[in-house]
Design an enzyme around this catalytic site. Structure first.
Site, PDB file in Angstrom:
ATOM      1  N   ASP A   9       0.887  -1.207   0.051  1.00  0.00           N
ATOM      2  CA  ASP A   9       0.087  -0.131   0.208  1.00  0.00           C
ATOM      3  C   ASP A   9       0.846   1.086   0.083  1.00  0.00           C
ATOM      4  O   ASP A   9       1.017   1.924   0.898  1.00  0.00           O
ATOM      5  CB  ASP A   9      -0.804  -0.088   1.278  1.00  0.00           C
ATOM      6  N   LYS A  31       0.692  -8.043  -2.570  1.00  0.00           N
ATOM      7  CA  LYS A  31      -1.000  -7.674  -2.822  1.00  0.00           C
ATOM      8  C   LYS A  31      -0.828  -6.383  -3.300  1.00  0.00           C
ATOM      9  O   LYS A  31      -0.163  -5.449  -2.917  1.00  0.00           O
ATOM     10  CB  LYS A  31      -1.708  -7.729  -1.866  1.00  0.00           C
ATOM     11  N   PHE A  61     -13.314  -6.773  -8.346  1.00  0.00           N
ATOM     12  CA  PHE A  61     -14.379  -6.367  -9.620  1.00  0.00           C
ATOM     13  C   PHE A  61     -15.601  -6.468  -9.155  1.00  0.00           C
ATOM     14  O   PHE A  61     -15.958  -7.659  -8.344  1.00  0.00           O
ATOM     15  CB  PHE A  61     -13.818  -7.182 -10.747  1.00  0.00           C
ATOM     16  N   HIS A  62     -16.370  -5.665  -9.570  1.00  0.00           N
ATOM     17  CA  HIS A  62     -17.770  -5.656  -9.018  1.00  0.00           C
ATOM     18  C   HIS A  62     -18.636  -4.751 -10.267  1.00  0.00           C
ATOM     19  O   HIS A  62     -18.548  -3.631 -10.360  1.00  0.00           O
ATOM     20  CB  HIS A  62     -18.218  -5.020  -7.715  1.00  0.00           C
ATOM     21  N   ASP A  63     -19.432  -5.669 -11.447  1.00  0.00           N
ATOM     22  CA  ASP A  63     -19.933  -5.221 -12.559  1.00  0.00           C
ATOM     23  C   ASP A  63     -20.702  -6.177 -13.288  1.00  0.00           C
ATOM     24  O   ASP A  63     -20.927  -7.300 -12.702  1.00  0.00           O
ATOM     25  CB  ASP A  63     -18.569  -4.283 -13.395  1.00  0.00           C
ATOM     26  N   PRO A  65     -21.563  -9.185 -15.804  1.00  0.00           N
ATOM     27  CA  PRO A  65     -20.727 -10.169 -15.992  1.00  0.00           C
ATOM     28  C   PRO A  65     -19.830 -10.249 -17.148  1.00  0.00           C
ATOM     29  O   PRO A  65     -18.436 -10.230 -17.039  1.00  0.00           O
ATOM     30  CB  PRO A  65     -21.797 -11.489 -16.180  1.00  0.00           C
ATOM     31  N   THR A 122     -15.128  -5.756   5.693  1.00  0.00           N
ATOM     32  CA  THR A 122     -15.001  -6.026   7.201  1.00  0.00           C
ATOM     33  C   THR A 122     -14.999  -4.498   7.936  1.00  0.00           C
ATOM     34  O   THR A 122     -15.064  -4.325   8.872  1.00  0.00           O
ATOM     35  CB  THR A 122     -13.470  -6.472   7.719  1.00  0.00           C
ATOM     36  N   ARG A 183      -2.234  -8.967  13.073  1.00  0.00           N
ATOM     37  CA  ARG A 183      -1.287  -8.147  13.814  1.00  0.00           C
ATOM     38  C   ARG A 183      -0.501  -9.182  14.798  1.00  0.00           C
ATOM     39  O   ARG A 183      -0.957  -9.893  15.506  1.00  0.00           O
ATOM     40  CB  ARG A 183      -1.897  -7.115  14.789  1.00  0.00           C
ATOM     41  N   GLN A 193      -7.127  -1.318  12.324  1.00  0.00           N
ATOM     42  CA  GLN A 193      -7.677  -2.696  12.562  1.00  0.00           C
ATOM     43  C   GLN A 193      -8.207  -2.619  13.789  1.00  0.00           C
ATOM     44  O   GLN A 193      -7.379  -2.877  14.782  1.00  0.00           O
ATOM     45  CB  GLN A 193      -6.540  -3.553  11.946  1.00  0.00           C
ATOM     46  N   GLY A 213       0.092  -5.681   6.042  1.00  0.00           N
ATOM     47  CA  GLY A 213       0.696  -4.567   5.401  1.00  0.00           C
ATOM     48  C   GLY A 213       1.562  -3.984   6.531  1.00  0.00           C
ATOM     49  O   GLY A 213       2.788  -4.352   6.490  1.00  0.00           O
TER      50      GLY A 213
HETATM   51  O1  C5P Z   1      -1.596  -2.521   7.002  1.00  0.00           O
HETATM   52  P1  C5P Z   1      -2.636  -3.794   7.141  1.00  0.00           P
HETATM   53  O2  C5P Z   1      -1.883  -5.043   7.587  1.00  0.00           O
HETATM   54  O3  C5P Z   1      -3.851  -3.264   7.881  1.00  0.00           O
HETATM   55  O4  C5P Z   1      -3.058  -3.958   5.501  1.00  0.00           O
HETATM   56  C1  C5P Z   1      -4.171  -4.749   5.308  1.00  0.00           C
HETATM   57  C2  C5P Z   1      -4.476  -4.839   3.969  1.00  0.00           C
HETATM   58  O5  C5P Z   1      -5.507  -5.454   3.709  1.00  0.00           O
HETATM   59  C3  C5P Z   1      -4.794  -3.418   3.329  1.00  0.00           C
HETATM   60  O6  C5P Z   1      -4.225  -3.674   1.734  1.00  0.00           O
HETATM   61  C4  C5P Z   1      -6.404  -3.497   3.525  1.00  0.00           C
HETATM   62  O7  C5P Z   1      -6.708  -2.672   2.468  1.00  0.00           O
HETATM   63  C5  C5P Z   1      -6.625  -4.913   3.119  1.00  0.00           C
HETATM   64  N1  C5P Z   1      -7.857  -5.194   3.604  1.00  0.00           N
HETATM   65  C6  C5P Z   1      -8.085  -4.974   5.086  1.00  0.00           C
HETATM   66  N2  C5P Z   1      -9.622  -5.722   5.372  1.00  0.00           N
HETATM   67  C7  C5P Z   1     -10.407  -6.263   4.345  1.00  0.00           C
HETATM   68  C8  C5P Z   1     -10.020  -6.386   2.966  1.00  0.00           C
HETATM   69  C9  C5P Z   1      -8.669  -5.817   2.885  1.00  0.00           C
HETATM   70  O8  C5P Z   1      -7.628  -4.761   5.912  1.00  0.00           O
HETATM   71  N3  C5P Z   1     -11.432  -6.530   4.867  1.00  0.00           N
END
Ligand code: C5P
Length: 234
Positions: A9, A31, A61-63, A65, A122, A183, A193, A213
């Site tokens: 990111d 990712k 993606f969400h559109d 088919p 989430t 974490r 988070q 991340g």
């Molecule tokens: O930095 P961190 O570990 O929080 O990054 C988590 C990654 O997962 C970010 O790219 C975030 O956008 C993604 N993500 C998330 N929760 C989700 C879907 C994707 O944290 N439900």
């Protein structure tokens, strides 16, 4: 295989490549999400896949088919190893995505990327589901969409670590569950988070891959942080 997928990111290709170069070999893949993809484009994905990296192209993606099929076709051409869609796009959309992945991969003589779906973001809660007209509780909606994803022929879902157990029991052991919200034990409660698990807890609960991340990318020494997390999983 190493189940850690590092969320790149960052805002530029240069920063992403620097991180990937530092982490290659210590993690299972990278990712690329909307921020980096919008800044650096498909050449960013090709840049990493050409170096042998597994890339999870997280564009959700969400559109209709036909449009999703076209997007997946383009994603396969970048060499992405995993792509995703929103399960709420419905089974016709999800089937079109897998079909396009198969067809394009066959035409290019390469393995089909994993196609997975986001069930419920989430960031949403029961109240937010009610707001958009979903009467089910969060957990019921997540399991409902995970079953729909599986019956449409997809490989798995993205889910909160707290949803792993319910999805595993509904969809079985072959279904891929990709979990962000991870974490390390010494970083619980950090960042934005709210409901997290440690890498070892997520693995014990049945996570197939974990997206991590900031605990890695914002560490003073990202490779050391990644190696420490990988060691906690052995
Ligand atoms: O930095 P961190 O570990 O929080 O990054 C988590 C990654 O997962 C970010 O790219 C975030 O956008 C993604 N993500 C998330 N929760 C989700 C879907 C994707 O944290 N439900």
């Amino acid at each position: 295989m190493n189940p850690i997928l590092v969320a790149l990111d960052v805002e530029s290709a240069a920063k992403a490549i620097e991180l990937a170069d530092a982490l290659r070999g210590s993690v299972g893949g990278f990712k690329i999400g909307k921020q980096l993809f919008t800044a650096a484009g498909p050449s960013m994905v090709r840049e990493l896949t050409s170096r042998g990296d597994r890339v999870f192209l997280d564009l959700k993606f969400h559109d209709i088919p036909n449009t999703v099929a076209g997007a997946v076709q383009s994603a396969v051409a970048t060499g992405a190893w995993m792509v995703n869609v929103h399960a709420s796009g419905g089974s016709a959309m999800m089937k079109a995505a897998v079909e396009a992945a198969k067809k394009t991969a066959d035409a290019l003589s390469r393995p089909r990327p994993l196609v997975i779906a986001v069930t419920v973001l989430t960031s949403m809660n029961d109240e937010a589901l009610q707001e958009i007209g979903v009467g089910r509780t969060m957990m019921d909606q997540v399991v409902h969409l995970a079953r729909l994803t599986q019956s449409a022929g997809l490989d798995g879902v993205v889910a909160s670590p707290l949803e792993i157990a319910a999805i595993r029991s509904a969809c079985g052991s072959d279904f891929q569950i990709v979990t962000p919200g991870i974490r390390p034990a010494d970083q619980q409660g950090k960042d934005d988070q709210a409901r997290t698990m440690t890498p070892a807890e997520a693995m014990a609960a049945g996570s197939s891959y974990m997206v991590i991340g900031r605990p890695i990318t914002a560490a003073p020494n990202p490779r050391e942080a990644a190696e420490k997390i990988a060691a906690s999983l052995r």
